[in-house]
Design an enzyme around this catalytic site. Structure first.
Site, PDB file in Angstrom:
ATOM      1  N   CYS A 158       0.817  -1.228   0.000  1.00  0.00           N
ATOM      2  CA  CYS A 158       0.000   0.000   0.000  1.00  0.00           C
ATOM      3  C   CYS A 158       0.845   1.269   0.000  1.00  0.00           C
ATOM      4  CB  CYS A 158      -0.931   0.026   1.201  1.00  0.00           C
ATOM      5  SG  CYS A 158      -2.249  -1.175   1.053  1.00  0.00           S
TER       6      CYS A 158
HETATM    7  N1  COA Z   1     -20.641  -8.570   7.968  1.00  0.00           N
HETATM    8  C1  COA Z   1     -21.188  -8.615   9.201  1.00  0.00           C
HETATM    9  N2  COA Z   1     -20.470  -8.791  10.313  1.00  0.00           N
HETATM   10  C2  COA Z   1     -19.150  -8.962  10.176  1.00  0.00           C
HETATM   11  C3  COA Z   1     -18.505  -8.926   8.927  1.00  0.00           C
HETATM   12  C4  COA Z   1     -19.316  -8.731   7.795  1.00  0.00           C
HETATM   13  N3  COA Z   1     -18.783  -8.679   6.558  1.00  0.00           N
HETATM   14  N4  COA Z   1     -17.184  -9.092   9.093  1.00  0.00           N
HETATM   15  C5  COA Z   1     -16.988  -9.225  10.422  1.00  0.00           C
HETATM   16  N5  COA Z   1     -18.172  -9.159  11.083  1.00  0.00           N
HETATM   17  C6  COA Z   1     -18.407  -9.269  12.520  1.00  0.00           C
HETATM   18  C7  COA Z   1     -17.378 -10.160  13.180  1.00  0.00           C
HETATM   19  O1  COA Z   1     -17.776 -11.512  13.131  1.00  0.00           O
HETATM   20  C8  COA Z   1     -17.359  -9.630  14.588  1.00  0.00           C
HETATM   21  O2  COA Z   1     -18.453 -10.177  15.296  1.00  0.00           O
HETATM   22  P1  COA Z   1     -18.308 -10.539  16.868  1.00  0.00           P
HETATM   23  O3  COA Z   1     -17.984  -9.242  17.554  1.00  0.00           O
HETATM   24  O4  COA Z   1     -19.627 -11.107  17.193  1.00  0.00           O
HETATM   25  O5  COA Z   1     -17.162 -11.524  16.919  1.00  0.00           O
HETATM   26  C9  COA Z   1     -17.623  -8.144  14.419  1.00  0.00           C
HETATM   27  O6  COA Z   1     -18.231  -8.005  13.123  1.00  0.00           O
HETATM   28  C10 COA Z   1     -16.338  -7.312  14.466  1.00  0.00           C
HETATM   29  O7  COA Z   1     -15.382  -7.888  13.572  1.00  0.00           O
HETATM   30  P2  COA Z   1     -13.929  -7.310  13.395  1.00  0.00           P
HETATM   31  O8  COA Z   1     -13.179  -8.117  12.380  1.00  0.00           O
HETATM   32  O9  COA Z   1     -13.305  -7.131  14.740  1.00  0.00           O
HETATM   33  O10 COA Z   1     -14.304  -5.918  12.716  1.00  0.00           O
HETATM   34  P3  COA Z   1     -13.578  -4.517  12.828  1.00  0.00           P
HETATM   35  O11 COA Z   1     -14.504  -3.570  13.472  1.00  0.00           O
HETATM   36  O12 COA Z   1     -12.177  -4.617  13.314  1.00  0.00           O
HETATM   37  O13 COA Z   1     -13.500  -4.087  11.282  1.00  0.00           O
HETATM   38  C11 COA Z   1     -11.912  -4.051   9.476  1.00  0.00           C
HETATM   39  C12 COA Z   1     -12.840  -4.905  10.341  1.00  0.00           C
HETATM   40  C13 COA Z   1     -11.166  -4.970   8.521  1.00  0.00           C
HETATM   41  C14 COA Z   1     -12.749  -3.075   8.686  1.00  0.00           C
HETATM   42  C15 COA Z   1     -10.923  -3.283  10.365  1.00  0.00           C
HETATM   43  O14 COA Z   1     -10.285  -4.151  11.289  1.00  0.00           O
HETATM   44  C16 COA Z   1      -9.853  -2.577   9.599  1.00  0.00           C
HETATM   45  O15 COA Z   1     -10.133  -1.702   8.814  1.00  0.00           O
HETATM   46  N6  COA Z   1      -8.562  -2.867   9.847  1.00  0.00           N
HETATM   47  C17 COA Z   1      -7.442  -2.241   9.223  1.00  0.00           C
HETATM   48  C18 COA Z   1      -7.582  -2.371   7.764  1.00  0.00           C
HETATM   49  C19 COA Z   1      -6.371  -1.916   7.029  1.00  0.00           C
HETATM   50  O16 COA Z   1      -5.950  -0.826   7.126  1.00  0.00           O
HETATM   51  N7  COA Z   1      -5.809  -2.777   6.266  1.00  0.00           N
HETATM   52  C20 COA Z   1      -4.729  -2.432   5.480  1.00  0.00           C
HETATM   53  C21 COA Z   1      -4.834  -3.197   4.240  1.00  0.00           C
HETATM   54  S1  COA Z   1      -3.810  -2.484   3.092  1.00  0.00           S
END
Ligand code: COA
Length: 376
Positions: free
Chosen positions: A156
């Site tokens: 990235c």
């Molecule tokens: N739809 C519905 N629910 C979902 C889901 C989806 N697509 N994906 C995950 N969930 C649920 C999970 O099961 C979890 O449920 P629980 O609390 O009952 O266990 C809950 O939502 C939270 O999941 P989590 O993975 O902890 O979500 P988050 O709030 O951390 O968001 C991201 C996920 C990926 C958006 C976030 O972690 C993020 O942006 N991280 C950094 C990304 C980044 O910069 N990446 C760089 C790549 S270049």
């Protein structure tokens, strides 16, 4: 040493769009089918059932509404769930080169320059569609550019690392100008069957032209004050696909680790402090105060992440125009995200305004480019 300017930028945006609702409909159809086909194993507890995704979750967790892709038919087919691109012959332009030519042509037009003014092409992206010859050399050929080209990959952060490489060569005098291009076909390395990340990425290509300040045709451009890059090894964003794949047992199987993988929560927690500290150190080294920063064009991965970084750097919540986001429309486009924001939201700046491009991601890596707006 020569002074360096970014005098033009361009964005190639694919014509196909996938909304969150469309994406979730496909994912849920795939999950239902998987659960039906694995009913016995799921009931015995040998396989975990797949939960439904939700458009509300996607927007709330990421700020993403939609993404542009090169092919939506394959991605939205629950029996396929990846893009389907036509096989091209070796005599046709590659997909990445074609996107790059579009973005480069726009950047040159904005600069008032032509291919003959360019000395170097750097294709900086998180994936390249073949090992060699370099995509950059193909772009050079298609555009009719003399000099040389090479590919580089810092995930990235590829765009800002590429800008640093180009700026350093221009400063030192080995070249007068360079196109730094970021063709990102993220739809091809995203695992669309993984609910935790199936909404993250989109496709795009960006380009910027860097040249000596004295060569700028336009009266308005951005002088590069300085650049700063840093990396710290982490496995929390990883993709194991590579040329050793077939040499390993099970290497050619449909394996989850051959696509983008991340520990999203860890990335969130570890990258945020790294990026805010990096930006503050960079501006501090130039005796620039946070209150002097008139615009931040940040990497476009997650809205909450950007809100946090902006607040940490400026010491207050940034106004939307001070830190424009494009991820609601484009999703995460890897290295291209901060450059789309720069290209589409660099208006309304005054003479001598100080601004910053910053990208971050796998590696971990973070790169920043400090700019001064020039209205000659
Ligand atoms: N739809 C519905 N629910 C979902 C889901 C989806 N697509 N994906 C995950 N969930 C649920 C999970 O099961 C979890 O449920 P629980 O609390 O009952 O266990 C809950 O939502 C939270 O999941 P989590 O993975 O902890 O979500 P988050 O709030 O951390 O968001 C991201 C996920 C990926 C958006 C976030 O972690 C993020 O942006 N991280 C950094 C990304 C980044 O910069 N990446 C760089 C790549 S270049």
């Amino acid at each position: 040493m020569h002074k360096v300017a970014i005098t033009g930028s361009g964005v190639f945006t694919p014509s196909e769009v996938i909304t969150n609702d469309e994406l979730v409909k496909t994912f849920n159809a795939y999950a239902d089918k998987f659960n039906f086909e694995n009913k016995g194993l799921i009931e015995r507890g040998d396989v975990a059932a797949k939960d439904h995704s939700s458009a509300e979750f996607i927007y709330a967790a990421s700020g993403i509404n939609q993404r542009y892709v090169l092919d939506k038919t394959g991605i939205l087919d629950p029996d396929v769930m990846h893009p389907l691109l036509r096989q091209r012959s070796d005599d046709e332009p590659s997909v990445m080169a074609e996107m790059a030519v579009d973005a480069c042509t726009k950047a040159l037009k904005q600069s008032g320059k032509s291919a003959s003014d360019v000395d170097c092409v750097i294709v900086a992206a998180s994936n390249h569609e073949r090992a060699y010859p370099a995509i950059a050399v193909e772009v050079q050929d298609l555009m009719g550019i003399n000099g040389f080209g090479y590919d580089m990959n810092v995930a990235c952060s590829s765009a800002t690392f590429g800008i640093q490489s180009a700026a350093d060569m221009i400063r030192a005098g080995s070249i007068r100008s360079a196109l730094v291009v970021n063709p990102e076909i993220c739809s091809a390395h995203l695992e669309w069957r993984d609910r935790d990340c199936h909404f993250i990425f989109g496709d795009v290509c960006t380009a910027v032209l860097l040249e000596r300040v004295e060569d700028a045709e336009s009266k308005e451009y951005f002088e590069v004050i300085s650049t700063k890059c840093a990396t710290v090894f982490s496995n929390n964003i990883r993709n194991n696909n590579g040329f050793l794949r077939r040499s390993r047992p099970d290497g050619m199987k449909d394996r989850r680790d051959m696509q983008f993988m991340q520990e999203g929560r860890k990335v969130f927690k570890q990258v945020l402090p790294m990026v805010s500290a990096h930006i503050l150190e960079h501006i501090g080294s130039e005796d620039i105060k946070p209150s002097d920063l008139k615009r931040l064009w940040l990497h476009q991965a997650n809205k909450t992440m950007n809100d946090f970084i902006g607040k940490k750097v400026l010491g207050r919540t940034p106004e939307p125009e001070e830190q424009p986001n494009i991820l609601q429309d484009y999703a995460n486009t890897s290295s291209a995200g901060s450059i789309i924001a720069f290209s589409q939201h660099s208006d309304n700046l005054n003479k001598d305004d100080i601004c910053l491009i910053c990208s971050f991601g796998a590696g971990y890596s973070v790169g920043s480019v400090l700019l001064r707006k020039i209205n000659a």
